[in-house]
Design a protein around this motif. Structure first.
Motif, PDB file in Angstrom:
ATOM      1  N   VAL A  19      76.291  31.270  -0.575  1.00 38.41           N
ATOM      2  CA  VAL A  19      75.255  30.598   0.206  1.00 38.41           C
ATOM      3  C   VAL A  19      75.828  30.035   1.486  1.00 38.41           C
ATOM      4  O   VAL A  19      75.240  30.137   2.564  1.00 38.41           O
ATOM      5  N   THR A  20      77.036  29.438   1.404  1.00 36.81           N
ATOM      6  CA  THR A  20      77.669  28.869   2.590  1.00 36.81           C
ATOM      7  C   THR A  20      77.970  29.950   3.605  1.00 36.81           C
ATOM      8  O   THR A  20      77.738  29.805   4.794  1.00 36.81           O
ATOM      9  N   GLY A  21      78.489  31.106   3.120  1.00 41.58           N
ATOM     10  CA  GLY A  21      78.785  32.199   4.031  1.00 41.58           C
ATOM     11  C   GLY A  21      77.537  32.700   4.717  1.00 41.58           C
ATOM     12  O   GLY A  21      77.517  32.968   5.916  1.00 41.58           O
ATOM     13  N   ALA A  22      76.435  32.789   3.952  1.00 38.87           N
ATOM     14  CA  ALA A  22      75.182  33.267   4.540  1.00 38.87           C
ATOM     15  C   ALA A  22      74.678  32.305   5.598  1.00 38.87           C
ATOM     16  O   ALA A  22      74.072  32.702   6.587  1.00 38.87           O
ATOM     17  N   ALA A  23      74.930  31.024   5.409  1.00 40.81           N
ATOM     18  CA  ALA A  23      74.450  30.027   6.363  1.00 40.81           C
ATOM     19  C   ALA A  23      75.155  30.152   7.699  1.00 40.81           C
ATOM     20  O   ALA A  23      74.613  29.795   8.732  1.00 40.81           O
ATOM     21  N   PHE A  24      76.391  30.696   7.676  1.00 38.57           N
ATOM     22  CA  PHE A  24      77.154  30.817   8.909  1.00 38.57           C
ATOM     23  C   PHE A  24      77.022  32.201   9.541  1.00 38.57           C
ATOM     24  O   PHE A  24      77.600  32.449  10.592  1.00 38.57           O
ATOM     25  N   ALA A  25      76.309  33.101   8.907  1.00 40.61           N
ATOM     26  CA  ALA A  25      76.155  34.453   9.445  1.00 40.61           C
ATOM     27  C   ALA A  25      74.700  34.849   9.339  1.00 40.61           C
ATOM     28  O   ALA A  25      74.272  35.447   8.362  1.00 40.61           O
ATOM     29  N   ALA A  26      73.930  34.492  10.341  1.00 41.29           N
ATOM     30  CA  ALA A  26      72.492  34.750  10.308  1.00 41.29           C
ATOM     31  C   ALA A  26      72.110  35.742  11.394  1.00 41.29           C
ATOM     32  O   ALA A  26      72.429  35.548  12.568  1.00 41.29           O
ATOM     33  N   SER A  27      71.451  36.821  10.993  1.00 45.67           N
ATOM     34  CA  SER A  27      70.953  37.790  11.958  1.00 45.67           C
ATOM     35  C   SER A  27      69.684  37.247  12.603  1.00 45.67           C
ATOM     36  O   SER A  27      68.749  36.834  11.915  1.00 45.67           O
ATOM     37  N   VAL A  28      69.661  37.240  13.918  1.00 39.54           N
ATOM     38  CA  VAL A  28      68.540  36.680  14.676  1.00 39.54           C
ATOM     39  C   VAL A  28      67.921  37.771  15.534  1.00 39.54           C
ATOM     40  O   VAL A  28      68.631  38.590  16.129  1.00 39.54           O
ATOM     41  N   THR A  29      66.607  37.803  15.621  1.00 36.47           N
ATOM     42  CA  THR A  29      65.898  38.737  16.492  1.00 36.47           C
ATOM     43  C   THR A  29      65.012  37.955  17.447  1.00 36.47           C
ATOM     44  O   THR A  29      64.186  37.148  17.020  1.00 36.47           O
ATOM     45  N   LEU A  30      65.203  38.189  18.744  1.00 39.36           N
ATOM     46  CA  LEU A  30      64.371  37.588  19.776  1.00 39.36           C
ATOM     47  C   LEU A  30      63.570  38.693  20.457  1.00 39.36           C
ATOM     48  O   LEU A  30      64.119  39.728  20.835  1.00 39.36           O
ATOM     49  N   SER A  31      62.270  38.480  20.590  1.00 38.50           N
ATOM     50  CA  SER A  31      61.391  39.508  21.142  1.00 38.50           C
ATOM     51  C   SER A  31      61.189  39.333  22.633  1.00 38.50           C
ATOM     52  O   SER A  31      60.865  38.243  23.109  1.00 38.50           O
ATOM     53  N   GLY A  32      61.387  40.449  23.361  1.00 41.32           N
ATOM     54  CA  GLY A  32      61.081  40.486  24.775  1.00 41.32           C
ATOM     55  C   GLY A  32      59.722  41.121  25.001  1.00 41.32           C
ATOM     56  O   GLY A  32      58.926  41.271  24.063  1.00 41.32           O
ATOM     57  N   THR A  33      59.457  41.525  26.224  1.00 42.28           N
ATOM     58  CA  THR A  33      58.157  42.107  26.552  1.00 42.28           C
ATOM     59  C   THR A  33      57.972  43.484  25.932  1.00 42.28           C
ATOM     60  O   THR A  33      56.927  43.786  25.339  1.00 42.28           O
ATOM     61  N   THR A  34      59.011  44.344  26.032  1.00 40.04           N
ATOM     62  CA  THR A  34      58.893  45.714  25.522  1.00 40.04           C
ATOM     63  C   THR A  34      60.005  46.082  24.553  1.00 40.04           C
ATOM     64  O   THR A  34      60.119  47.246  24.168  1.00 40.04           O
ATOM     65  N   LEU A  35      60.826  45.106  24.142  1.00 39.07           N
ATOM     66  CA  LEU A  35      61.910  45.397  23.204  1.00 39.07           C
ATOM     67  C   LEU A  35      62.326  44.130  22.471  1.00 39.07           C
ATOM     68  O   LEU A  35      61.948  43.024  22.849  1.00 39.07           O
ATOM     69  N   GLY A  48      77.297  30.673  23.740  1.00 33.96           N
ATOM     70  CA  GLY A  48      76.314  29.623  23.473  1.00 33.96           C
ATOM     71  C   GLY A  48      74.988  30.169  22.986  1.00 33.96           C
ATOM     72  O   GLY A  48      74.911  31.253  22.417  1.00 33.96           O
ATOM     73  N   THR A  49      73.925  29.429  23.235  1.00 30.82           N
ATOM     74  CA  THR A  49      72.588  29.775  22.747  1.00 30.82           C
ATOM     75  C   THR A  49      71.978  30.912  23.562  1.00 30.82           C
ATOM     76  O   THR A  49      72.093  30.947  24.785  1.00 30.82           O
ATOM     77  N   ALA A  50      71.306  31.839  22.867  1.00 28.79           N
ATOM     78  CA  ALA A  50      70.651  32.973  23.520  1.00 28.79           C
ATOM     79  C   ALA A  50      69.206  32.640  23.854  1.00 28.79           C
ATOM     80  O   ALA A  50      68.527  31.931  23.107  1.00 28.79           O
ATOM     81  N   HIS A  51      68.746  33.171  25.000  1.00 29.75           N
ATOM     82  CA  HIS A  51      67.355  32.995  25.435  1.00 29.75           C
ATOM     83  C   HIS A  51      66.822  34.346  25.904  1.00 29.75           C
ATOM     84  O   HIS A  51      67.593  35.234  26.281  1.00 29.75           O
ATOM     85  N   VAL A  52      65.504  34.488  25.901  1.00 24.47           N
ATOM     86  CA  VAL A  52      64.871  35.719  26.373  1.00 24.47           C
ATOM     87  C   VAL A  52      63.814  35.391  27.411  1.00 24.47           C
ATOM     88  O   VAL A  52      63.010  34.473  27.236  1.00 24.47           O
ATOM     89  N   ALA A  53      63.826  36.144  28.504  1.00 25.26           N
ATOM     90  CA  ALA A  53      62.780  36.080  29.534  1.00 25.26           C
ATOM     91  C   ALA A  53      62.420  37.506  29.904  1.00 25.26           C
ATOM     92  O   ALA A  53      63.277  38.244  30.424  1.00 25.26           O
ATOM     93  N   GLY A  54      61.184  37.929  29.619  1.00 21.98           N
ATOM     94  CA  GLY A  54      60.814  39.322  29.856  1.00 21.98           C
ATOM     95  C   GLY A  54      61.626  40.220  28.943  1.00 21.98           C
ATOM     96  O   GLY A  54      61.610  40.066  27.726  1.00 21.98           O
ATOM     97  N   ASP A  55      62.397  41.154  29.534  1.00 19.25           N
ATOM     98  CA  ASP A  55      63.290  42.014  28.772  1.00 19.25           C
ATOM     99  C   ASP A  55      64.749  41.698  29.090  1.00 19.25           C
ATOM    100  O   ASP A  55      65.617  42.579  29.039  1.00 19.25           O
ATOM    101  N   THR A  56      65.015  40.426  29.421  1.00 17.28           N
ATOM    102  CA  THR A  56      66.374  39.965  29.713  1.00 17.28           C
ATOM    103  C   THR A  56      66.829  38.974  28.652  1.00 17.28           C
ATOM    104  O   THR A  56      66.149  37.981  28.378  1.00 17.28           O
TER     105      THR A  56
END
Length: 228
Positions: A19-35, A48-56
């Motif tokens: 459980v601890t290992g899973a807490a430190f390895a999380a797959s994240v998906t951020l949605s853009g406009t077309t991808l 650092g932290t990821a952000h999305v604007a449009g398809d960037t």
């Protein structure tokens, strides 16, 4: 009874580690406009932290720097991230662009700073074929004195030959170097922005192709009748 307790304790420890290992390895998906952008949130490190604007997909690091002072030699900082971009249904990839920005400062003589790295892309359905480009600043980082000077590094890749790819993997390697060789000198370089941008193209649906072919066929029929 003791043997059972030992087995139970071992199982609890194993479950806790899982459980601890899973807490430190999380797959994240951020949605853009077309991808969509997918990455391991635990592996972003200095970006650092990821952000999305449009398809960037972009990052604004606050602790990504290298420095050296008073003849300390080479200060070296590096980080590598891996991101997968998946096109939404009805879109195909046509281009990829990468931009990073920051600033630097050098005081005294005998100091130097540099920015380098590599961007590598491959189609997930054909991983043995890839495209790689080197990262170099648009202008040499040679100015000495205050205030700090800005730097920018950019690269782009034509993906029109990969228009059938559904998911593209991007690996970004970033390196910062600062060096001083004598006393009373300072070299400092920092990364403040990183941006990955995909350009996509709408793909006509099968019904649209059928209508186009039917229209061309009708035009051909009319032309033939007129010339008959």
């Amino acid at each position: 009874m003791k043997r059972v307790n030992k087995k139970l304790a071992a199982g609890i420890i194993l479950l806790s580690q899982t459980v601890t290992g899973a807490a430190f390895a999380a797959s994240v998906t951020l949605s853009g406009t077309t991808l969509d952008f997918t990455f391991d949130d635990a592996d972003l490190g200095l970006f650092g932290t990821a952000h999305v604007a449009g398809d960037t997909l972009y990052f604004t690091p606050t602790d990504f720097f290298a420095q050296s002072s008073n003849g300390a030699g080479i200060g070296f900082t590096h980080e590598t991230i891996n991101v997968q971009a998946t096109a939404h249904q009805g879109y195909s990839f046509s281009n990829f662009g990468f931009t990073e920005k920051g600033d630097y400062l050098m005081l005294g003589s005998g100091g130097s700073v540099d920015v380098t790295g590599q961007v590598r892309l491959f189609d997930v359905s054909n991983p043995l074929v890839d495209i790689s480009t080197s990262l170099t600043p648009a202008n040499p980082l040679t100015h000495v004195g205050v205030p700090t000077d800005n730097w920018i590094a950019q690269t782009s890749t034509d993906l029109s030959a990969w228009n059938t790819a559904n998911t593209i993997n991007v690996t970004v390697e970033n390196l910062l170097l600062a060096s001083t060789s004598i006393p009373n000198s300072l070299a400092f370089v920092e990364k403040k922005f990183v941006g990955l941008n995909f350009v996509t193209t709408p793909v006509p649906e099968a019904e649209t192709y059928a209508m186009m072919l039917a229209g061309l066929g009708l035009i051909g029929f009319v032309v033939r009748r007129r010339t008959a």
